[in-house]
Design an enzyme around this catalytic site. Structure first.
Site, PDB file in Angstrom:
ATOM      1  N   GLY A 133       0.854  -1.147   0.041  1.00  0.00           N
ATOM      2  CA  GLY A 133      -0.147   0.066  -0.143  1.00  0.00           C
ATOM      3  C   GLY A 133       0.831   1.309  -0.190  1.00  0.00           C
ATOM      4  N   CYS A 134       0.445   2.446  -0.431  1.00  0.00           N
ATOM      5  CA  CYS A 134       0.987   3.617  -0.611  1.00  0.00           C
ATOM      6  C   CYS A 134       1.655   4.152   0.880  1.00  0.00           C
ATOM      7  CB  CYS A 134       0.418   4.710  -1.281  1.00  0.00           C
ATOM      8  SG  CYS A 134      -1.453   4.859  -0.623  1.00  0.00           S
ATOM      9  N   PHE A 135       0.770   4.444   1.620  1.00  0.00           N
ATOM     10  CA  PHE A 135       0.982   4.699   3.058  1.00  0.00           C
ATOM     11  C   PHE A 135       1.984   3.719   3.781  1.00  0.00           C
ATOM     12  CE2 PHE A 135      -2.937   7.350   4.149  1.00  0.00           C
ATOM     13  CZ  PHE A 135      -2.106   8.627   4.146  1.00  0.00           C
ATOM     14  N   THR A 137       4.108   1.899   2.091  1.00  0.00           N
ATOM     15  CA  THR A 137       5.536   2.032   1.608  1.00  0.00           C
ATOM     16  C   THR A 137       6.355   3.199   2.139  1.00  0.00           C
ATOM     17  OG1 THR A 137       4.865   1.247  -0.324  1.00  0.00           O
ATOM     18  CG2 THR A 137       6.615   2.473  -0.525  1.00  0.00           C
TER      19      THR A 137
END
Length: 324
Positions: A133-135, A137
């Site tokens: 997921g972006c957060f 990462t």
């Protein structure tokens, strides 16, 4: 040359994935699957790709080399239950369906968590990848060196601000312009869905880690990027911290460690992550900035693909940041 298929090709992440893959020298896009848009030019949905001669289709080639799943959370499993692919087809899922250990084995497939900076050698041998997921990462990049060195000994605090594209393309109350513009809010305080994958990765590096990780996600009034501030008490001085981080990321081509001020314009439209390390009043402050659509999603997925096929990690991902 490898062949690519994309499922769920109308969202923000899929648009960025297509844009990057079109200029990858070793890739040919075989199909863009869509029931609702079958027969339509890709430019109808992704207007920034209006000059690209590709059309959506409702047929699937099961013999492709790589399948990218860009579906909403929970839908990747449903899709794979209904469709089968060649035993040699690599699958890269960009949802959260397979990120946790309890979900990693599905049918006869084993999904490997695709955080390259944590387990590059394992990823290189995988057949299926669960893209982070972006957060998750941005936060994990801020903490991996400390976890590997067994220095996660104190409570961790995270404040992270994301752009509106992180909410996806579908219109919601908190994503339309009149609400988002000149506005900031906290959501899912201490309960964000990315916490599970963060905990599993950090525990794999420091198995005795038991201190809390307090995460406050915030919606920002900009379109793309994540700006994360991560801090905790530490006995290490700033020089030792900088050395720890630079050593850990010395072979990570997209992660840059500095003691200078970092900001979102350094990373937007790139697959880069910038980490600023500071020691202030007994605390280490790690500022982590990434583009949520690239390093936090599509770019990282292509980076994983490159590893799976023995391509240079940076192939197809060397972009200039949008400063102006």
């Amino acid at each position: 040359m490898i062949t690519i298929g994309i499922i769920g090709s109308s969202g923000y992440v899929a648009g960025e994935l297509i844009r990057c893959l079109l200029q990858h020298p070793n890739v040919k896009i075989d199909f863009l699957y869509s029931h609702s848009q079958a027969g339509e030019a890709i430019g109808k949905v992704h207007q920034d790709l209006a000059n690209v001669a590709l059309k959506y289709t409702d047929t699937i080639n099961s013999e492709i080399d790589v399948l990218f799943l860009c579906l909403g959370h929970g839908n990747s499993k449903k899709f794979l239950e209904k469709h089968s692919f060649s035993l040699t087809t690599k699958i890269i899922d960009l949802s959260n369906d397979f990120r946790l250990e309890k979900d990693a084995v599905f049918q006869n497939k084993k999904f490997v968590y695709g955080l390259i900076e944590a387990q590059k050698e394992i990823i290189q041998k995988a057949d299926c990848i669960a893209n982070p997921g972006c957060f998750a990462t941005a936060i994990q990049l801020a903490l991996l060196p400390l976890a590997e060195a067994k220095h996660l000994k104190e409570e961790v605090h995270v404040h992270a601000l994301t752009g509106s594209t992180g909410a996806g393309q579908s219109l919601t109350e908190t994503s339309h312009f009149s609400w988002r513009n000149q506005n900031i809010s906290i959501y899912k305080a201490f309960q964000h869905q990315h916490l599970g994958e963060i905990h599993e990765t950090l525990k794999s590096l420091q198995n005795d880690w038991q201190t809390p990780l307090n995460f406050l996600p915030l919606r920002g009034d900009f379109t793309r990027g994540i700006f994360a501030s991560v801090y905790m008490k530490t006995d290490l001085d700033e020089a030792a911290l900088l050395q720890l981080y630079k050593t850990y990321y010395k072979e990570a081509p997209f992660v840059f460690v500095t003691d200078a001020v970092v900001h979102l314009k350094q990373v937007v439209n790139t697959n880069n992550a910038f980490l600023q390390i500071q020691k202030v009043e007994g605390k280490v402050l790690i500022t982590s900035v990434i583009d949520n659509l690239l390093k936090g999603a599509a770019g990282q997925a292509i980076q994983n693909m490159n590893l799976l096929f023995g391509f240079p990690e940076t192939m197809g991902l060397q972009f200039k940041a949008n400063y102006f």
